[in-house]
Scaffold this motif. Structure first.
Motif, short mmCIF file in Angstrom:
data_model
loop_
_atom_site.label_atom_id
_atom_site.label_comp_id
_atom_site.label_asym_id
_atom_site.label_seq_id
_atom_site.Cartn_x
_atom_site.Cartn_y
_atom_site.Cartn_z
N GLY A 20 24.02 -22.99 25.60
CA GLY A 20 24.03 -22.18 24.41
C GLY A 20 25.05 -21.06 24.53
O GLY A 20 26.01 -21.17 25.29
N GLY A 21 24.84 -19.99 23.78
CA GLY A 21 25.79 -18.89 23.80
C GLY A 21 27.08 -19.26 23.10
O GLY A 21 27.25 -20.36 22.56
N MET A 27 23.15 -21.37 30.14
CA MET A 27 22.68 -19.99 30.15
C MET A 27 21.57 -19.85 31.19
O MET A 27 21.16 -20.83 31.81
CB MET A 27 22.18 -19.60 28.75
N THR A 28 21.09 -18.65 31.37
CA THR A 28 20.08 -18.40 32.40
C THR A 28 18.68 -18.71 31.89
O THR A 28 18.42 -18.73 30.69
CB THR A 28 20.13 -16.94 32.86
N ASN A 29 17.78 -18.93 32.84
CA ASN A 29 16.36 -19.06 32.49
C ASN A 29 15.68 -17.70 32.65
O ASN A 29 16.34 -16.67 32.90
CB ASN A 29 15.68 -20.14 33.33
N SER A 30 14.36 -17.68 32.51
CA SER A 30 13.63 -16.40 32.47
C SER A 30 13.65 -15.66 33.80
O SER A 30 13.36 -14.46 33.84
CB SER A 30 12.19 -16.65 32.04
N HIS A 63 18.05 -28.88 37.66
CA HIS A 63 18.52 -28.04 36.56
C HIS A 63 19.79 -28.64 35.96
O HIS A 63 20.35 -29.60 36.48
CB HIS A 63 18.79 -26.63 37.06
N LEU A 64 20.27 -28.03 34.87
CA LEU A 64 21.46 -28.55 34.21
C LEU A 64 22.70 -28.44 35.08
O LEU A 64 22.92 -27.42 35.73
CB LEU A 64 21.73 -27.78 32.90
N GLY A 65 23.52 -29.50 35.06
CA GLY A 65 24.82 -29.46 35.71
C GLY A 65 25.92 -29.23 34.70
O GLY A 65 25.67 -28.92 33.53
N LYS A 70 25.60 -36.38 26.52
CA LYS A 70 25.72 -36.20 25.08
C LYS A 70 26.82 -35.20 24.76
O LYS A 70 26.98 -34.21 25.46
CB LYS A 70 24.40 -35.71 24.48
N ALA A 71 27.55 -35.46 23.68
CA ALA A 71 28.68 -34.61 23.31
C ALA A 71 28.27 -33.19 22.96
O ALA A 71 29.06 -32.25 23.10
CB ALA A 71 29.44 -35.24 22.13
N ASP A 72 27.03 -33.01 22.51
CA ASP A 72 26.59 -31.66 22.13
C ASP A 72 25.99 -30.89 23.30
O ASP A 72 25.53 -29.75 23.13
CB ASP A 72 25.59 -31.72 20.98
N GLY A 73 25.97 -31.50 24.49
CA GLY A 73 25.47 -30.80 25.67
C GLY A 73 23.97 -30.68 25.73
O GLY A 73 23.44 -29.80 26.43
N THR A 74 23.26 -31.55 25.03
CA THR A 74 21.81 -31.57 25.14
C THR A 74 21.39 -32.65 26.15
O THR A 74 22.18 -33.51 26.51
CB THR A 74 21.15 -31.84 23.78
N TYR A 75 20.14 -32.59 26.55
CA TYR A 75 19.64 -33.48 27.59
C TYR A 75 18.25 -33.96 27.20
O TYR A 75 17.34 -33.14 27.00
CB TYR A 75 19.57 -32.74 28.94
#
Length: 373
Positions: A20-21, A27-30, A63-65, A70-75
């Motif tokens: 995101g961003g 981005m970071t998690n909590s 975690h995400l690499g 997917k082209a939109d960066g979702t998983y």
């Protein structure tokens, strides 16, 4: 620690949230609510900050690499299984981490690096196996497109056949799998680095993994290192002689006096950080005793006489074996005191699994070389 040359505070796997961003970056998690504020605080202490990533769709810890299918960066796995920290957890526990280790179709390396630059990151650990030229170069090119001094550290088990490439593109690279706090594992890693010596030098360092002294382990299940005190002296001395990156792997909030004394011995650190950047090499081996020598910029020489056996042993270093002439002072670097003077040799008893870590000085002085003595 900062007063003894330690510079970087590195965050390993586990900080990542969703993409995101403004850059569509990870981005970071909590657990890390404001990475920019954290970086600013660390910089305000006179230190630098490091971060972790890898070119798979997911990292070792789930975690995400920097890649996505997917082209939109979702998983898909995030929506299905991710917990509150966006870490993939396989509820059936049939897979180790839950993500198939693979490079996705779409690269988000540029996006992620843009975000790291906004945060003010100074160090990257880029982790996957096997390291390969394409993904190493991709990250190298993006990092170096910015006017920011970022240490580029590869992990893990970099193939030796590509050593000339790692030397050109990485500031340091892991030559091994993970270290463990056992004598056998530490020895197999530390004493197995000689073949990499031609590629080790200022700006490009061979990395046999972190230091396993103090309280080590993961999460709340920490334990005091299983290395004995003598084995820890061997560990630190060998890493210093190899000119390896010194990376603290223990809980710094639980540093005991002995561990602190290991990590803040300035004379050991000076050998490791010597500007000449030459790694120590084996100059002799007799039975269980192996001797490493490392030339230093001022003409002196650091030497480790290691006893890999289970009983006391005698170690011997002759000046002739390391090409030094004339009277030399022998300084014990752990005791931080001069212990001998000689024109010919140094002989010492060495504890089982132990070391005598010394500096021979002044070495071959310019006066000796021009006076004919």
């Amino acid at each position: 620690m900062i007063n003894h040359g330690w510079q970087y505070i590195n965050i390993d796997d586990g900080w990542q949230g969703l993409r995101g961003g403004k850059h569509q970056a990870v981005m970071t998690n909590s657990k890390f609510p404001d990475m920019k504020a954290l970086a600013d605080e660390i910089h305000g202490m006179g230190l630098k900050i490091g971060i972790y990533s890898g070119p798979w769709v997911g990292t070792y810890a789930g975690h995400l690499g920097s890649y996505s299918d997917k082209a939109d960066g979702t998983y898909d796995w995030v929506e299905k299984y991710a917990n509150e920290y966006y870490r993939y957890v396989d509820p059936s526990k049939k897979t180790k981490h839950g993500i198939n280790y693979h490079h996705g179709k779409y690269s988000f390396v540029k996006n992620d690096v843009q975000q790291w630059m906004d945060w003010g990151i100074d160090y990257l650990k880029y982790d996957w196996n096997p390291n390969d030229y394409y993904h190493v170069k991709e990250m190298h090119d993006v990092l170096r497109s910015y006017n920011r001094d970022v240490v580029y550290s590869l992990s893990n088990s970099a193939p030796y056949g590509d050593a000339p490439q790692w030397e050109k593109m990485a500031n340091c690279w892991r030559t091994t799998g993970d270290i463990k706090d056992t004598w056998e594992r530490m020895c197999s890693l530390g004493f197995g680095q000689t073949k990499w010596a031609p590629y080790n030098g200022p700006g490009h360092w061979v990395d046999p993994d972190m230091l396993v002294v103090g309280m080590v382990g993961w999460g709340p299940k920490l334990h005091y290192t299983r290395l004995t005190p003598d084995e820890q002296y061997t560990h630190m001395s060998l890493w210093a002689l190899l000119a390896s990156p010194l990376l603290i792997g223990c809980d710094m909030a639980q540093l005991d006096d002995f561990t602190l004394s290991l990590l803040t011995n300035d004379e050991m650190i000076e050998v490791n950080q010597d500007p000449l950047g030459k790694p120590g090499m084996i100059v002799s081996q007799q039975g269980d005793v192996v001797v490493y020598a490392k030339p230093l910029e001022d003409g002196s020489m650091a030497v480790g006489l290691f006893n890999r056996g289970d009983t006391m042993a005698q170690g011997k270093l002759t000046w002739k074996s390391v090409g030094i002439r004339g009277e030399q002072t022998v300084r014990d670097l752990w005791r931080q005191q001069d212990v001998a003077k000689s024109n010919e040799e140094f002989v010492t008893e060495i504890a089982p699994h132990g070391v005598r870590f010394i500096k021979i000085y002044p070495g071959n002085s310019r006066e000796q070389a021009t006076s004919g003595r």
